[in-house]
Design an enzyme around this catalytic site. Structure first.
Site, PDB file in Angstrom:
ATOM      1  N   ILE A 194       0.887  -1.200   0.134  1.00 23.43           N
ATOM      2  CA  ILE A 194      -0.160   0.133  -0.119  1.00 23.43           C
ATOM      3  C   ILE A 194       0.756   1.275  -0.059  1.00 23.43           C
ATOM      4  O   ILE A 194       1.760   1.262   0.860  1.00 23.43           O
ATOM      5  CB  ILE A 194      -0.939  -0.015   1.272  1.00 23.43           C
ATOM      6  CG1 ILE A 194      -1.855  -1.101   1.091  1.00 23.43           C
ATOM      7  CG2 ILE A 194      -1.826   1.218   1.199  1.00 23.43           C
ATOM      8  CD1 ILE A 194      -2.816  -1.326   2.239  1.00 23.43           C
ATOM      9  N   GLU A 195       0.594   2.115  -0.863  1.00 27.24           N
ATOM     10  CA  GLU A 195       1.680   3.393  -1.023  1.00 27.24           C
ATOM     11  C   GLU A 195       1.153   4.218   0.036  1.00 27.24           C
ATOM     12  O   GLU A 195      -0.077   4.624   0.496  1.00 27.24           O
ATOM     13  CB  GLU A 195       1.171   3.985  -2.312  1.00 27.24           C
ATOM     14  CG  GLU A 195       2.151   5.165  -2.772  1.00 27.24           C
ATOM     15  CD  GLU A 195       1.718   6.328  -2.141  1.00 27.24           C
ATOM     16  OE1 GLU A 195       2.806   6.601  -1.330  1.00 27.24           O
ATOM     17  OE2 GLU A 195       0.725   7.087  -2.173  1.00 27.24           O
ATOM     18  N   SER A 196       2.057   4.700   0.889  1.00 26.18           N
ATOM     19  CA  SER A 196       1.833   5.195   2.108  1.00 26.18           C
ATOM     20  C   SER A 196       1.075   6.656   2.030  1.00 26.18           C
ATOM     21  O   SER A 196       0.273   6.929   2.957  1.00 26.18           O
ATOM     22  CB  SER A 196       3.091   5.498   2.672  1.00 26.18           C
ATOM     23  OG  SER A 196       4.098   6.337   2.144  1.00 26.18           O
ATOM     24  N   ASP A 203      13.933   8.398   4.070  1.00 28.52           N
ATOM     25  CA  ASP A 203      13.263   7.472   5.223  1.00 28.52           C
ATOM     26  C   ASP A 203      14.305   6.964   6.182  1.00 28.52           C
ATOM     27  O   ASP A 203      15.299   6.256   5.755  1.00 28.52           O
ATOM     28  CB  ASP A 203      12.876   6.413   4.467  1.00 28.52           C
ATOM     29  CG  ASP A 203      11.830   6.624   3.422  1.00 28.52           C
ATOM     30  OD1 ASP A 203      10.897   7.336   3.639  1.00 28.52           O
ATOM     31  OD2 ASP A 203      11.627   5.952   2.243  1.00 28.52           O
ATOM     32  N   ARG A 251       5.826   9.086   8.745  1.00 30.42           N
ATOM     33  CA  ARG A 251       5.614  10.294   7.855  1.00 30.42           C
ATOM     34  C   ARG A 251       4.135  10.392   7.696  1.00 30.42           C
ATOM     35  O   ARG A 251       3.564   9.473   7.674  1.00 30.42           O
ATOM     36  CB  ARG A 251       6.389   9.951   6.636  1.00 30.42           C
ATOM     37  CG  ARG A 251       6.250  11.135   5.801  1.00 30.42           C
ATOM     38  CD  ARG A 251       6.886  11.186   4.389  1.00 30.42           C
ATOM     39  NE  ARG A 251       8.437  11.218   4.551  1.00 30.42           N
ATOM     40  CZ  ARG A 251       9.134  10.365   3.691  1.00 30.42           C
ATOM     41  NH1 ARG A 251       8.567   9.805   2.553  1.00 30.42           N
ATOM     42  NH2 ARG A 251      10.443  10.250   3.916  1.00 30.42           N
ATOM     43  N   CYS A 305      12.871   7.723  -0.492  1.00 31.45           N
ATOM     44  CA  CYS A 305      11.609   7.337  -1.260  1.00 31.45           C
ATOM     45  C   CYS A 305      11.731   7.154  -2.765  1.00 31.45           C
ATOM     46  O   CYS A 305      12.461   8.009  -3.184  1.00 31.45           O
ATOM     47  CB  CYS A 305      10.305   8.362  -0.779  1.00 31.45           C
ATOM     48  SG  CYS A 305       8.719   8.030  -1.865  1.00 31.45           S
ATOM     49  N   GLU A 339       9.559  -1.603   2.336  1.00 32.50           N
ATOM     50  CA  GLU A 339       9.416  -2.969   2.325  1.00 32.50           C
ATOM     51  C   GLU A 339      10.112  -3.604   1.063  1.00 32.50           C
ATOM     52  O   GLU A 339      10.903  -4.650   1.466  1.00 32.50           O
ATOM     53  CB  GLU A 339       7.881  -3.370   1.748  1.00 32.50           C
ATOM     54  CG  GLU A 339       6.838  -2.780   2.605  1.00 32.50           C
ATOM     55  CD  GLU A 339       6.353  -1.169   2.223  1.00 32.50           C
ATOM     56  OE1 GLU A 339       5.236  -0.957   2.413  1.00 32.50           O
ATOM     57  OE2 GLU A 339       7.168  -0.679   1.633  1.00 32.50           O
TER      58      GLU A 339
END
EC number: 1.7.1.13
Length: 284
Positions: A91-93, A199, A260, A192, A232
């Site tokens: 899932i894209e944050s 990150d 974030r 990212c 991930e």
């Protein structure tokens, strides 16, 4: 195993992401805001097939979960999500954050309704198994700060000149003696994949097998410092590199990243143990 080809440069799955784009925030429920990224993108690059050499989960913590109760009164809670690594998508944050924001002005009659909605929507986005836990304010005290177990290798007095990702730091990095040990570092930093924003993370490596040279391991982890990949994907890359170069008989890689947008991501990968209880670190 090759690490030089960029599997993301022409990936159509990344073209439509809201990540890195100017975005209008929606305050009413909209599950279409969620966006998935195929795990296959990274796994092909590190030669992972459908028969994964590890099991695990992506543990998400959401600190900005809020909705309205049946009378319109705001409710707040902490969200914990476990996303199984066999899901088609991660899932894209940013999309996850926007989706959670869309609950802010949405009425739910009870906690179960919120949990069921989250479980359904996240499962559909990820195309895989999702477990949702909602922690109410009366239980916030269980969210204690802890440390990753193991021996921290960050105090090694080494000099660094090169910050480009290089798995070959792990070449000839083991001794003949077999050990079982747990090593940690707070110096994990990557960027990212889309925005190149930093990150920050801490990582635990628990293994059984030939003893790994700690200095070489630390150099390897530091080499992620300018590497662009999702959380991930970095953890799965670390797992595969340690298996290839260090010949670990048993291996766990567990990273906890700083938050974030009110969300932190904590990927867990292992070939011999289950994910631990999720306890935040001081930087989270």
């Amino acid at each position: 195993m090759t690490h030089n080809h960029d599997p993301y440069s022409d990936a159509q799955a990344l073209k439509g992401l809201t990540l890195g784009q100017a975005t209008q925030y929606q305050a009413e429920y909209d599950p279409s805001l969620l966006q998935g990224v195929p795990r296959k993108l990274n796994r092909d690059a590190i030669e992972l097939t459908t028969e994964l050499p590890f099991h695990g989960t992506d543990i998400w913590t959401g600190y900005e979960l809020s909705w309205l109760n049946g009378k319109g009164k705001p409710v707040v809670a902490i969200l914990q999500v476990h996303l199984d690594i066999h899901s088609v998508n991660l899932i894209e944050s940013k999309s996850f954050k926007l989706y959670l924001n869309s609950l802010n002005q949405t009425r739910f009659n009870n906690l179960d309704a919120v949990k069921d909605t989250l479980t359904t929507d996240l499962s559909q986005c990820a195309q895989g198994e999702v477990t949702v836990k909602i922690i109410e304010p009366k239980h916030f005290t269980i969210e204690r700060i802890s440390e990753l177990p193991g021996n921290c290798i960050d105090d090694l007095d080494i000099e660094i000149f090169d910050y480009q990702f290089n798995p070959e730091y792990l070449l000839d990095s083991t001794e003949e003696k077999n050990v079982a040990e747990t090593l940690t570092s707070n110096l994990l930093k990557s960027n990212c994949l889309i925005t190149s924003q930093p990150d920050w993370g801490s990582v635990m490596i628990r293994y059984q097998g030939p003893k790994i040279d700690r200095e070489k391991l630390l150099r390897y982890l530091i080499s992620f410092r300018q590497h662009n990949e999702f959380h991930e994907q970095c953890v799965e890359r670390i797992f595969m590199d340690l298996k290839q170069y260090c010949h670990c008989a048993k291996l766990t890689v567990y990273a906890r990243y700083t938050r974030r947008g009110g969300l932190d991501i904590n990927p867990f990968r292992s070939d011999f143990e289950q994910a631990p209880d999720s306890h935040r670190l001081a930087r989270q």
